[in-house]
Structures are given as structure tokens and as C-alpha cells.
Motif scaffolding. Sequence first.
Motif, PDB file in Angstrom:
ATOM      1  N   UNK A  27      22.752   3.201  23.019  1.00  0.00           N
ATOM      2  CA  UNK A  27      21.995   2.860  24.264  1.00  0.00           C
ATOM      3  C   UNK A  27      20.503   2.750  23.928  1.00  0.00           C
ATOM      4  N   UNK A  28      19.858   1.688  24.431  1.00  0.00           N
ATOM      5  CA  UNK A  28      18.446   1.438  24.091  1.00  0.00           C
ATOM      6  C   UNK A  28      17.654   1.130  25.389  1.00  0.00           C
ATOM      7  N   UNK A  29      16.603   1.937  25.606  1.00  0.00           N
ATOM      8  CA  UNK A  29      15.674   1.679  26.733  1.00  0.00           C
ATOM      9  C   UNK A  29      14.532   0.817  26.219  1.00  0.00           C
ATOM     10  N   UNK A  30      14.343  -0.298  26.819  1.00  0.00           N
ATOM     11  CA  UNK A  30      13.334  -1.227  26.316  1.00  0.00           C
ATOM     12  C   UNK A  30      12.236  -1.434  27.377  1.00  0.00           C
ATOM     13  N   UNK A  31      11.091  -1.892  26.898  1.00  0.00           N
ATOM     14  CA  UNK A  31       9.946  -2.230  27.761  1.00  0.00           C
ATOM     15  C   UNK A  31       9.336  -3.525  27.269  1.00  0.00           C
ATOM     16  N   UNK A  32       8.871  -4.305  28.214  1.00  0.00           N
ATOM     17  CA  UNK A  32       8.199  -5.563  27.880  1.00  0.00           C
ATOM     18  C   UNK A  32       6.928  -5.697  28.741  1.00  0.00           C
ATOM     19  N   UNK A  33       5.882  -6.257  28.127  1.00  0.00           N
ATOM     20  CA  UNK A  33       4.616  -6.538  28.815  1.00  0.00           C
ATOM     21  C   UNK A  33       4.213  -7.977  28.520  1.00  0.00           C
ATOM     22  N   UNK A  34       3.714  -8.625  29.550  1.00  0.00           N
ATOM     23  CA  UNK A  34       3.328 -10.015  29.346  1.00  0.00           C
ATOM     24  C   UNK A  34       2.272 -10.465  30.340  1.00  0.00           C
ATOM     25  N   UNK A  35       1.628 -11.561  29.975  1.00  0.00           N
ATOM     26  CA  UNK A  35       0.611 -12.170  30.845  1.00  0.00           C
ATOM     27  C   UNK A  35       1.236 -13.305  31.640  1.00  0.00           C
ATOM     28  N   UNK A  36       0.831 -13.376  32.907  1.00  0.00           N
ATOM     29  CA  UNK A  36       1.328 -14.424  33.799  1.00  0.00           C
ATOM     30  C   UNK A  36       0.302 -15.539  33.805  1.00  0.00           C
ATOM     31  N   UNK A  37       0.746 -16.702  33.422  1.00  0.00           N
ATOM     32  CA  UNK A  37      -0.119 -17.880  33.381  1.00  0.00           C
ATOM     33  C   UNK A  37       0.428 -18.886  34.368  1.00  0.00           C
ATOM     34  N   UNK A  38      -0.470 -19.295  35.310  1.00  0.00           N
ATOM     35  CA  UNK A  38      -0.078 -20.234  36.356  1.00  0.00           C
ATOM     36  C   UNK A  38      -0.832 -21.535  36.128  1.00  0.00           C
TER      37      UNK A  38
ATOM     38  N   UNK B 153      25.138  -3.033   6.759  1.00  0.00           N
ATOM     39  CA  UNK B 153      25.627  -4.368   6.446  1.00  0.00           C
ATOM     40  C   UNK B 153      27.142  -4.471   6.637  1.00  0.00           C
ATOM     41  N   UNK B 154      27.867  -3.373   6.412  1.00  0.00           N
ATOM     42  CA  UNK B 154      29.324  -3.439   6.542  1.00  0.00           C
ATOM     43  C   UNK B 154      29.778  -3.321   7.989  1.00  0.00           C
ATOM     44  N   UNK B 155      28.881  -3.009   8.853  1.00  0.00           N
ATOM     45  CA  UNK B 155      29.260  -2.890  10.273  1.00  0.00           C
ATOM     46  C   UNK B 155      29.517  -4.265  10.862  1.00  0.00           C
ATOM     47  N   UNK B 156      30.271  -4.241  11.937  1.00  0.00           N
ATOM     48  CA  UNK B 156      30.602  -5.501  12.593  1.00  0.00           C
ATOM     49  C   UNK B 156      29.424  -5.961  13.445  1.00  0.00           C
ATOM     50  N   UNK B 157      29.566  -7.106  13.992  1.00  0.00           N
ATOM     51  CA  UNK B 157      28.555  -7.632  14.883  1.00  0.00           C
ATOM     52  C   UNK B 157      28.473  -6.789  16.160  1.00  0.00           C
ATOM     53  N   UNK B 158      27.301  -6.908  16.827  1.00  0.00           N
ATOM     54  CA  UNK B 158      27.024  -6.081  18.015  1.00  0.00           C
ATOM     55  C   UNK B 158      27.303  -6.905  19.269  1.00  0.00           C
ATOM     56  N   UNK B 159      27.887  -6.199  20.205  1.00  0.00           N
ATOM     57  CA  UNK B 159      28.088  -6.795  21.542  1.00  0.00           C
ATOM     58  C   UNK B 159      27.141  -6.084  22.511  1.00  0.00           C
ATOM     59  N   UNK B 160      26.252  -6.896  23.131  1.00  0.00           N
ATOM     60  CA  UNK B 160      25.218  -6.317  24.028  1.00  0.00           C
ATOM     61  C   UNK B 160      25.632  -6.431  25.487  1.00  0.00           C
TER      62      UNK B 160
ATOM     63  N   UNK C  96      10.992  -2.993  32.492  1.00  0.00           N
ATOM     64  CA  UNK C  96      11.722  -1.877  31.889  1.00  0.00           C
ATOM     65  C   UNK C  96      13.218  -2.042  32.191  1.00  0.00           C
ATOM     66  N   UNK C  97      14.082  -1.744  31.144  1.00  0.00           N
ATOM     67  CA  UNK C  97      15.523  -1.878  31.319  1.00  0.00           C
ATOM     68  C   UNK C  97      16.285  -1.091  30.258  1.00  0.00           C
ATOM     69  N   UNK C  98      17.586  -1.100  30.397  1.00  0.00           N
ATOM     70  CA  UNK C  98      18.448  -0.373  29.459  1.00  0.00           C
ATOM     71  C   UNK C  98      19.632  -1.266  29.081  1.00  0.00           C
ATOM     72  N   UNK C  99      19.930  -1.320  27.773  1.00  0.00           N
ATOM     73  CA  UNK C  99      21.077  -2.088  27.273  1.00  0.00           C
ATOM     74  C   UNK C  99      21.912  -1.185  26.348  1.00  0.00           C
ATOM     75  N   UNK C 100      23.178  -1.594  26.135  1.00  0.00           N
ATOM     76  CA  UNK C 100      24.076  -0.855  25.245  1.00  0.00           C
ATOM     77  C   UNK C 100      24.614  -1.853  24.206  1.00  0.00           C
ATOM     78  N   UNK C 101      24.461  -1.469  22.953  1.00  0.00           N
ATOM     79  CA  UNK C 101      24.993  -2.294  21.867  1.00  0.00           C
ATOM     80  C   UNK C 101      26.269  -1.656  21.302  1.00  0.00           C
ATOM     81  N   UNK C 102      27.399  -2.378  21.306  1.00  0.00           N
ATOM     82  CA  UNK C 102      28.694  -1.862  20.825  1.00  0.00           C
ATOM     83  C   UNK C 102      29.064  -2.592  19.524  1.00  0.00           C
ATOM     84  N   UNK C 103      29.562  -1.803  18.531  1.00  0.00           N
ATOM     85  CA  UNK C 103      29.941  -2.397  17.253  1.00  0.00           C
ATOM     86  C   UNK C 103      30.896  -1.418  16.552  1.00  0.00           C
TER      87      UNK C 103
END
Length: 874
Positions: A849-860, A801-808, A828-835
Amino acid sequence: MSDQSRMDGNEPEGPAATADAVVPPAPAEEPAAVSGALPPAPPAGAVPPVPPVVPGAESAVPASAPAPSSAPPVPDAAQIPGPTAQVPASDTVPPLPGSIPPAPPRQGSTWLKPFTQPVLLGALSHVGIAVGAAVVGAILLVFLVLSSASDLPSTPLGSIDDVRVDFGVLAGLLFALAAVVYGGEINGTMDAGGGLFSIGGSASIWVFPLTLTLAALVAVFWWGVRQGRTHRLPTWQHRAAYSAVVGLATGLVLLILTLVFAIRVDESSVHVLVTAAGYRVVLFSLVLVGIATHLGRWAGSVAQPGENWFRSGIRLFRALPRVAREALAYAAFGGALFAVLGAVFGVIGSWQTLGVGSIALGLLGLLNMAPLAAVLGHLGGLTATVPGVESTFTVFKTDDPLLWIAVLAAVLLSIFVALWIGIRRPRRNGIDWASTWRLPLVVLLGWFVVGSVFFGLGVSAGARGAAFSVGIGIALWSPFVMAVWAFAVEVGAQTLPALAYGSAPQLLGALTGHSAVAAWAAGTSGTTVGADAADHSAGAVGAVPEPKPLSPAAKRGLLIGLSAVGGVAVLAIAAGIAVSVLNSSRTPEAVAQQYLDAIAAGHAEAANALVDPNVPTAQRAFLTDAVMKSASDRITDVSVEREGTGGGDSASLIVTYRLDGVKQTAQLNASKGDPEFVVLDTWKLDDSLVVPVDIQIDGQGKASVGGVELPFEFENGYGQATVPMYPGVYELSTEGSKYFALEQKALKVGSPDDSFQDLSFAPTDDLKEAVTKQVNDLVDTCLASAAADPDGCPFHAYTFDDDTKVTWTKQGEPTVEIDDRGTQVAVEGTVVGSYTEDFFGTTREQSDEDDYSMYGDIVIDGDTVKVAFDDSWW
């Protein structure tokens, strides 16, 4: 008297004729040395007994002495025996009292006495003649088989040039076919396999080569005539025993030969056995060879001195009862006529397959084809059997109009035979209905024998768990039809001769013999045989006036009547031929050909009219001319063949065609409908060539054929559609599909047995761009957040809670993968959060550093693409 009159049976009445016709019985016993050299004694007539003459007293009776009277003559003194002549012989002396009377002489050897050594040697030679004749016939059959096989492109064992025939196989085939000449049946068995797998089967074939069988029996008969002349047997019982032994020995010799020379193949795990050994060769040899031998010996025994065997045969023929002579003449004339017709039809029918070999087949199969042509010509039927199907052929159910020639031949034959028979009978006044049953009955029984024993072909085969048989024979009702024709011949024999003699006696003589016509006109016809004496009763000849030529008016009326009958017959036959020609284009094959031609031309609506496709109206959008004409390839090289032998009210058709260079096969069933105009056949196809195509779709998209969209139904990226279509290669169109591309350019619809098609839609670049944009928009929105765990975002940082806000910030662009069906996306991607971390008043800069993954359905939805991410993974 001429020979012709003798052959026609028109000898005058009187003692001379009776002496020629009556054959004296053979003596009960005569020495063997004399029996073969002396002819039978002529009949003695009514001569009174003459007392025995004492040797040396012959001169006492002058040569010119008158014939003895009815009173017994009184012997003179020179003829009275002396006292020694009155002493009784030793065997006439009465036994002494108390003595045992002598046993009577044994008679067992007396019956066997005529079977002398020359007779037994003749029997041995007779067996040799019978076996030799069968072997000669087998040689002709071997040449026929080899010549026919040389005209075939291939055999079950491959090319005919690759089939090796050694001496053992050739000898086995020769003796097997020799047994077939006398009614043998060829049987074959095969066992092959090894280890856990094995196969086995058996097959048999029987057919009487009637031409060769008759030729062999003629040789047996001829030798019997020679034996009957040189080594006569006293009674018919002796001849019957002799004939039975010859027939049985012939069958046993052929049986042994077929057993010894059976075709055997034993190589590795293959065992083959082919033989004609069986009870049939013994049974038929006993009957056929035995009868031919008995008839030959009989003809030889009744032969007159200096008479050749041909004249002996004529005498034997004339000694038969009248109905037997007439039936044999009917069979001879009909056999000769229909043998020629059958051979011609057989050669024409097999020429395309066998070529020159069909001529040999026609010559050797003369008598086999004769009953076939005769039955069809007399409006009878032939029964053909194939596995599961039995069909009957008649001239009304065949496609060949030439068979009506056989009907015309049957009509002309019946008229000729009626004239030939009637001229050789006593003239009668009217029709004797009480005797009209005799000739039909003999013909009926004869055709039952021919049809059930000698005519036909049978093939049977079986393997483990399966069996089938193929055959052809005379229909059971055909002999009755032949009996009806014989009844017409009988009636014609009693009525036509008088009409023919009165109108055209010279033509009648040219047809039936001038001497026979003269004898008939004189009232002496049919008087040469004692068995026919009843024909010359007062009601037969004496009360019948002498035939006279018709008056000009009667001739004119008869000519008009015959012309009318002939015209009606010609018109009937012409109508039959016309109906056959018309029906030849109204067969199930013709209907199927018309149907397939419409499909090949792209006329779907015409094909629908010929055969109901049996699909709902809403699904017939693809059964139109527009859709079919959009096809890049349609069926070609169409052919239709009937499965089995045909006939009946149903037919199974095998349809073959080529589509896109590949041969396709389909089966259609046809059934006969109600005839048009009573005689014209109608057929309809019960099955259509419409193929219910089951289309499986991988991916999402749209496609159309000939401007008609395929009704795809999708679920979870998979789709399917069932579309009824005619065979063809149809171009697929995918206009309006922005995000998917169809990988197949055409839809190939083959036969009904190949109705499954797979289509695949691949994602387009537009879909990838639309999905990537939505992914980047989501990531950019999350990067703009200052929260350590942005809401709805796939990445987060661990702060206090005492940490500052994160810059992504993102480390490169995320990777976006869309599956092959275009329904799901993986990111799939990689982001860095600085605080700035504050730890009990002490601060420092932190980067997670955080490696993230996302899955989703394509609706047309139309042109709108929406990606629904699954945040349960975050």
C-alpha cells in the motif's frame, strides 16, 4: 453771545474774548486750605505797582481817587513809617567779622507742600475710581462671554451646561478681564501627565475692549475734574506727579488682584494656570490712567466758578492748537459713523453663530469695529495672520458687496468734515499749500498709534515642539492711505466752504451750524484762540472779499458739475458693488463647488474640462461619462471651505462630501489667474479630485467597470492595477471569467487619501472539475501500468527482478485541493500494488500500500486549464 458760537470757536475779537480764553497761571504757592476753595485770580492787566499801605491809613485815600499816573506817587506824612520801621530785620543784619554765615533755607519740602492730606486722599479715591471702572467693565465682559457661550452648541470642554464655574474661577475671570480693560494680556499654561508621558502648553490672548476702556477713562477724567476743582495743584509738574502715581498705583493694584485671584486647577496630574498678571497692565495703566487723570485735573484747574465740567471740557478743547482741534473733530465724527457701521456689520456677520449674543458683542465692540470699518471704507487694508499664512483684506478682495457702503460713508464723511473744519477757519483767498501738511501728518501719526497699540487681536499658543499665532491688525501701509484722505479733507476745507456758501448757505448752516457760518461770512471765524492769531493776517481775511451768493448761472453750472461728480461717484460705487457681486461668484470656493457638482452629477468630461486630471490620455478611459454613470453611488452633500483667512493669490480648500453614507475629506489648492476685463477675478484649481486607485488582486480573473476592462497584471497568482477614477462606488462586471468568481461586487473609490482597494478572485466549480479531471486522468494512466515504478507517476512498489508484474488498484478517490488564488493544486491518495514474489524458487503473493501526494501549478489559457505537476517530489 450764544453758547453755540462759543462751542464753535466763533467769539468776537476784543479784550473780553481774550480774557475768557487766556487762563491765568496758578500761583507758585498757596495754602492748601485756600487753594481748593478760591478760583484763580483774574489777570491784573497793566497796573502800576502800588506802595504798601500803613494800617490805619486806608481812609487817607478817597474811594474816587483817580488812577495813578506813570510817575511814582509821593507818600504823605501819615504813610511814612516811624523809626522803628527802619530797623532792619534780624535776618538782614550783616554777620559779625569771623562768624559763620547762616545756611540758606531748605527748599525740598516746599515742592511737596501742595500734596496735603486732602490731595493724597483724593489720589487714593482716584485709584479706587480707576480700578472700580475696570471691574465694572469686566462684569460686562463676563456677561458677554456667558451670553455668547450659551448660544454656542459646545465648548472645548463639552456642552456649555457641563462646564462648572465656581466662585474662584469667576473671581479670577473677573479680575483678569478688569486688567484687560487697561491693556492686560491673559496668559494660560497647562501641564498634564504622569509616569513616562506628559504634555504641556501655553496660550495668550490680548485685545483692547476700546468701548469699555474709553468709558473707564472718562470716569477717571471726570474724577480728575472734581479733584482739580476742589484740591488744586499749583503747577503742571505737580499734576504730572499726581497723575503718574495714580496710574502706577492702578496698575499695581490690578496686578496684585490678578495674581491673588489667578485661576488655578490642580487635580491629580493636571495643572492649569490662567492669569492676566504681566507688565502690560502696569505699563498701560500708568500711561492711559495717568493721561486721563492729568487732563481731568487740568480741566478742573482752568474751570471758572459755576462752570460745569462739560463746559470746562469745551474750554479745554478750544485752548488746543487748531490742528489738534480739527484732528480730534475728524476722529470724533469718523469714530461715531464707523462705529455704527462696524457694529451693524459685526452683528450681521456673527448672528448665525451667536444669535442674540451678537447684539451684546456689537454694542461692546463699537470702538473695536470702528477702525476696521474705517480702514476698509478708506480703501485701506487689514492684515490677518494664521499659522503659516498672512493675508491682507481690502474692499477689492472681499466677497461682501455691503462693504462698499463703508466707502460711500468715507466719501460723505470727508466732505462733511472738510465743510465743518473750513467754516471754523478764517476765510482765505485760494489754497495755502504751505499748511496742507499739518492735518495729514497728525492723522498719520494718530493712525500709527491706533493701529500699533490699540487696534487688533492677538492669540498665540504653543506646546512642546510646536507653536502658532493668530491675529488681525491694520496693514502697515493703511496709515499712509488715511493720510492721503486727510490731505483731501485739508484741501476741501480751504475750498468747499465758499462753494457751499455761494450755492446753498442754508444747507451749509444746517450741516455745520448757522452761527459758525455767520461768523465765517463776517470774517470773525477762528479768532477766539490766541494760538490761531496768525490765521488772521492780512492775506487771510483782510484781502478776501465778503462771500456773496452765486448767480443763477453759476449755481446752475455748479449744480451740473456736482451732479456729474456725484453721478461718477455713484457709478463708481455701483460698479464696485457690481464687481464685488460678480467676484463673489468667481471665488476659489465657487470654482471648486462647480467642479464638485459636475462630479456629483456624473459629468466626468465636464470635470476634466474644468480641471486637468493630469494623467496620460491612454489612462483616461475610466474618466468618462459612461463609466461615471455606471456608478451605483456618487458624492453628495458637497461643501467647500477655505482654509485660513483667505486673501492673496492662492487658496487652500477643504472639500467634504459623503460617499456611500461615509463622510470623506480632500484638500484642493487654487491659484488666481489673470483677471478678465481688468477687474473680474479668475481662479483655477491646481489639483483634481481624480484618485489613482491602486488595486491589489488576489487570484486570477477579469473585471470591468462601465464596459471598460480593468488592466490587471498577474504574477504568481497575484495581480495589480493602477486606475485613475473619480470618487464613487462602481459596479464590477466579470463576464467571460469561467474559472474565477470575483468576491467583491463593487469598487469603492473614496478620497485621494484612501486610494488602496483589494479584490479577490475565488476558484469556481468549473476550475475544480477541470483540475480534478486532469488529476484522475494522470492517476488512471499510472494505474494501467504494470511497472513497479511507473514513469511519471507519484507512486511505486519495491520489487525484485524475479517478481511478477504489478497490478495497481486505488483505494478510494484522491482528494484534490486548490488554493484560494486558483494557481496551485495539492492531491493526496492511496493505491495498492499486487504482485507475486519469487524468493529462491519460493513464490508468494504480495500487496504493497502506497500513500502518494502530488503538487502542481494551474495554468489557464483562455478556456484551457492545464496542471503542471512537479515530479521532483516523486
